[in-house]
Design an enzyme around this catalytic site. Structure first.
Site, PDB file in Angstrom:
ATOM      1  N   CYS A   1     -33.046   8.478  81.638  1.00 35.92           N
ATOM      2  CA  CYS A   1     -31.473   8.625  81.134  1.00 35.92           C
ATOM      3  C   CYS A   1     -30.909   8.696  80.310  1.00 35.92           C
ATOM      4  O   CYS A   1     -30.945   7.654  78.997  1.00 35.92           O
ATOM      5  CB  CYS A   1     -31.006   6.794  82.155  1.00 35.92           C
ATOM      6  SG  CYS A   1     -28.863   6.273  81.549  1.00 35.92           S
TER       7      CYS A   1
ATOM      8  N   THR B   1     -26.140   0.354  86.596  1.00 35.59           N
ATOM      9  CA  THR B   1     -26.759   1.338  85.803  1.00 35.59           C
ATOM     10  C   THR B   1     -27.621   0.624  84.853  1.00 35.59           C
ATOM     11  O   THR B   1     -27.561  -0.511  84.793  1.00 35.59           O
ATOM     12  CB  THR B   1     -25.243   2.313  84.801  1.00 35.59           C
ATOM     13  OG1 THR B   1     -24.419   0.808  84.532  1.00 35.59           O
ATOM     14  CG2 THR B   1     -24.295   3.018  86.395  1.00 35.59           C
TER      15      THR B   1
ATOM     16  N   TYR C   1     -22.335  16.451  82.306  1.00 37.18           N
ATOM     17  CA  TYR C   1     -21.899  15.613  83.831  1.00 37.18           C
ATOM     18  C   TYR C   1     -21.383  15.780  84.689  1.00 37.18           C
ATOM     19  O   TYR C   1     -21.276  16.166  85.653  1.00 37.18           O
ATOM     20  CB  TYR C   1     -22.098  13.986  83.654  1.00 37.18           C
ATOM     21  CG  TYR C   1     -23.721  13.472  83.271  1.00 37.18           C
ATOM     22  CD1 TYR C   1     -24.447  12.858  85.113  1.00 37.18           C
ATOM     23  CD2 TYR C   1     -23.997  13.064  82.304  1.00 37.18           C
ATOM     24  CE1 TYR C   1     -25.630  12.370  83.881  1.00 37.18           C
ATOM     25  CE2 TYR C   1     -25.575  12.606  81.800  1.00 37.18           C
ATOM     26  CZ  TYR C   1     -26.123  12.176  83.327  1.00 37.18           C
ATOM     27  OH  TYR C   1     -27.660  11.440  82.619  1.00 37.18           O
TER      28      TYR C   1
END
Length: 324
Positions: A63, A132, A195
């Site tokens: 990430c 997350t 994204y």
């Protein structure tokens, strides 16, 4: 990418039907701050004083948002003061897990939990929202301090200075306005722009994201024509926030997210700059390309339904950058 609703897990992807095919990122819910004296920060409540060994960081090596936090933990000499757990790169129907059958995935070294959602439920049994990384956990109060990467890196930048003796400042007062302007454009069109292009489910949504992305890469390329770093001669948080996207660009975003107008290596200044940052002390150790490639291509079945892992080009981040 599932979510919790009143503490119950739902395996649910982002809803792009209601947004005309556009990906919209959810807002982080935990927004407290660690400070040197425990006073409240710009948001949240007080009571989170900087102390060695008190805080634990949950991250994914894949990430880019979590990668920011790992970079600042390294830059600010916090590795001996803030412990870390690394999730598995595969994020499927259970979201981020603490499985350990992939090199570098540590499991939950704090509680032995199976899933990252368990950490959110420990902090708030009725939590509603996306699960997350990164997550900054307070061992003393048994709760999440923050899951907002932009704020975690600012805590790491200054809150622990008296403990580490490291006073390097990546958010200097005299450059804050300039850094904020750079951050805003980079976040909207590059960090999140890849994204928005990759998760778009309509041509219009994709077009609305991909063109501003490459406009901004051209803009950044021009800045670096004459500047050593984005804000001038000083390395700042703006550089590190951009770096985590650039490091993933050619191996993931170019193909997987259809951001293929140009590669990073087709931008001479950006490519040299990315190598310069990669070769900065202790940074290479925070970059795990195996986790990055595996996560995006295997986990995101809406983009890559057959979960085929590409062979990818050979990209040498250790090659001389020539920017000294």
């Amino acid at each position: 990418m599932g979510l919790l609703v009143d503490g119950e897990w739902r395996d649910k992807w982002y809803d792009t039907e209601s947004t005309g095919g556009k990906f919209e990122r959810s807002t982080s819910k935990f927004r407290n701050w660690v400070t040197a004296d425990g006073s409240a920060g710009p948001s949240g409540k007080s009571g989170f004083q900087s102390q060695s060994g008190r805080y634990h960081l949950y991250v994914s090596y894949a990430c880019p948002w979590a990668h920011r936090a790992l970079i600042f933990r390294a830059l600010k000499d916090l590795t001996d003061h803030i412990s870390v757990s690394v999730v598995h790169p595969d994020m499927m129907e259970d979201g981020w897990t603490f499985a350990t059958d992939f090199e570098g995935a540590t499991g939950d070294t704090l509680f032995g939990s199976n899933f990252l959602r368990d950490i959110y439920i420990k902090a708030d049994p009725n939590f509603t929202g996306r699960v997350t990384v990164p997550v900054l956990w307070d061992k003393a109060q048994s709760t999440i301090v923050s899951n907002e990467s932009a704020e975690i890196i600012r805590m790491f930048n200054s809150a622990f200075n008296e403990i580490t003796g490291n006073t390097d400042d990546y958010w200097p007062t005299d450059l804050r306005e300039q850094i904020a302007d750079i951050n805003e454009r980079v976040y909207e069109t590059v960090n999140n722009g890849v994204y928005k292009a990759g998760f778009a489910t309509s041509q219009d949504a994709y077009d609305d994201a991909v063109h501003p992305l490459f406009d901004s890469l051209t803009w950044l390329e021009s800045i670096l024509e004459n500047n050593r770093f984005l804000a001038g001669d000083k390395l700042t948080e703006a550089d590190w926030r951009l770096f985590t996207t650039l490091a993933r660009f050619d191996l993931v975003y170019h193909t997987h997210f259809k951001c293929n107008h140009k590669r990073l290596i087709d931008h001479p200044n950006l490519w040299a700059y990315t190598r310069q940052l990669y070769q900065h002390a202790d940074i290479a150790e925070t970059v795990h390309f195996d986790h990055i490639v595996r996560h995006y291509h295997f986990s995101q079945t809406t983009v890559n339904p057959h979960q085929i892992i590409p062979i990818n080009p050979t990209v040498d981040f250790t090659a001389p950058h020539g920017r000294d």
